[in-house]
Design an enzyme around this catalytic site. Sequence first.
Site, PDB file in Angstrom:
ATOM      1  CB  CYS A   1      26.708  16.028 -14.516  1.00 44.88           C
ATOM      2  SG  CYS A   1      26.758  15.369 -12.849  1.00 44.88           S
TER       3      CYS A   1
ATOM      4  CG  HIS B   1      21.790  18.952 -15.864  1.00 34.94           C
ATOM      5  ND1 HIS B   1      22.627  18.037 -16.480  1.00 34.94           N
ATOM      6  CD2 HIS B   1      22.141  18.937 -14.547  1.00 34.94           C
ATOM      7  CE1 HIS B   1      23.444  17.509 -15.588  1.00 34.94           C
ATOM      8  NE2 HIS B   1      23.163  18.035 -14.405  1.00 34.94           N
TER       9      HIS B   1
ATOM     10  CD  GLU C   1      17.974  22.487 -16.803  1.00 35.39           C
ATOM     11  OE1 GLU C   1      18.323  22.242 -17.971  1.00 35.39           O
ATOM     12  OE2 GLU C   1      17.851  21.605 -15.926  1.00 35.39           O
TER      13      GLU C   1
ATOM     14  CE  LYS D   1      20.789  14.252 -15.980  1.00 29.87           C
ATOM     15  NZ  LYS D   1      20.716  15.189 -17.111  1.00 29.87           N
TER      16      LYS D   1
ATOM     17  CG  HIS E   1      22.512  12.336 -13.509  1.00 27.25           C
ATOM     18  ND1 HIS E   1      23.471  12.423 -14.498  1.00 27.25           N
ATOM     19  CD2 HIS E   1      22.586  13.508 -12.819  1.00 27.25           C
ATOM     20  CE1 HIS E   1      24.086  13.585 -14.404  1.00 27.25           C
ATOM     21  NE2 HIS E   1      23.567  14.262 -13.401  1.00 27.25           N
TER      22      HIS E   1
ATOM     23  CG  PHE F   1      28.436  18.012  -8.382  1.00 30.83           C
ATOM     24  CD1 PHE F   1      27.256  18.712  -8.267  1.00 30.83           C
ATOM     25  CD2 PHE F   1      28.542  16.796  -7.721  1.00 30.83           C
ATOM     26  CE1 PHE F   1      26.202  18.234  -7.519  1.00 30.83           C
ATOM     27  CE2 PHE F   1      27.492  16.297  -6.965  1.00 30.83           C
ATOM     28  CZ  PHE F   1      26.323  17.017  -6.860  1.00 30.83           C
TER      29      PHE F   1
END
Length: 402
Positions: free
Chosen positions: A162, A294, A305, A326, A331, A390
């Site tokens: 991502c 994010h 975050e 998003k 996403h 990830f």
Amino acid sequence: MNRVVITGAGTINALGQTVPDTLQAMREGRCGISALEFRDVERLAIRIGGQVKGYEPEAVFNRQQLSLYDRFTQFTLLAAREAMAQSGLCFEGELAHRSGVVLGNSGGGLTTQDENYRAVYEEGKNRVHPFVVPKLMNNAAASHVSMEFNLKGPSFTVATACASSNHAMGQAFQMIRSGMCRAMITGGSESMLCFGGVKAWEGLRVMSKDACRPFSATRNGMVQGEGAGIFVFEDYEHARARGADILCEVLGFAMTSDAADIVMPSKQGAARAISGALADGRIDKDRVGYINAHGTGTTANDKTECAAVADVFGTHADSLMISSTKSMHGHLIGGTGAVELLACIMALRDGVIAPTIGYEEPDPECALDVVPNEARDAQVDVVLTNAFAFGGLNAVLALGRV
């Protein structure tokens, strides 16, 4: 150290098939997430996504091109054409040799893989098309962009889940800043919305069945999207000399690794990336007015975050605006940072902060100004865009108004 600016932008995503359409949707807080439409979708537990609807590839590409272009490559080329048209650049002579393309992509040609695995395992065919490998490889889009626009300098693909797009754009920024290159086409794309692509993500149990609601106490997971965001990064003096319309300046970049867990995010890793981008751009933290988060809509990401932002900015965090687009376009995995960069440009150029839609109820662990549900008019001089992937791979870009 050369200054680096953005002189062209292009996109196709669930909100729009051009930059103006996408930004208008963001201003309106429109949701591009809807029911998925593809073969065997009824076999999935997750049936929503930020899918590009109303797109007809046959109207844009000929049969020979479609035999080489997976959906993610098609999206990339369409967005690159828009970005190049806006920039007004033509890559010839020395400029062509000192310019290249760096793109972010995580899954490669998943649609092509899905179709050909079906052909072999489900339909019993013993042959596939001879172009399957060059169609599905992760670097296909970057290669086709380099060929279409005569880019003969550094050209490659970054795959960091991502964070792929942010890593790619950061590399492009550093190449121009160092003097290695004059201009770069950069950004990212992804198209995972096929049966196999969604089925794999279902297994993680982080997907929402109804909506993406970042930072809301009622959030229940992420929603996948697809599309591309492509930009022309250029040496400032080169852009100024030719009278280019400068969208914004890239000020700083940082990347870190959590070195901790393959899927769980780390507050410390995220905070180091945010602090690193500020330090790289020599930016006082009080100058930052907006952060494109994010903001996946998962419990773990959102609270981590917010904690990282609070740690870095201290009391200034209370006056920061932070939103996740998003919630509108989904996403885009490897392409997500690129599409989200459009919201940063809109904040700097137009003074419009894109909202976090779907927000229903405050979460004490996400107690920041998340610009809930409606866009906001506000003048900001410096913005950040976060990407936390990830594998614990983090990438943050800082941008400023010129």
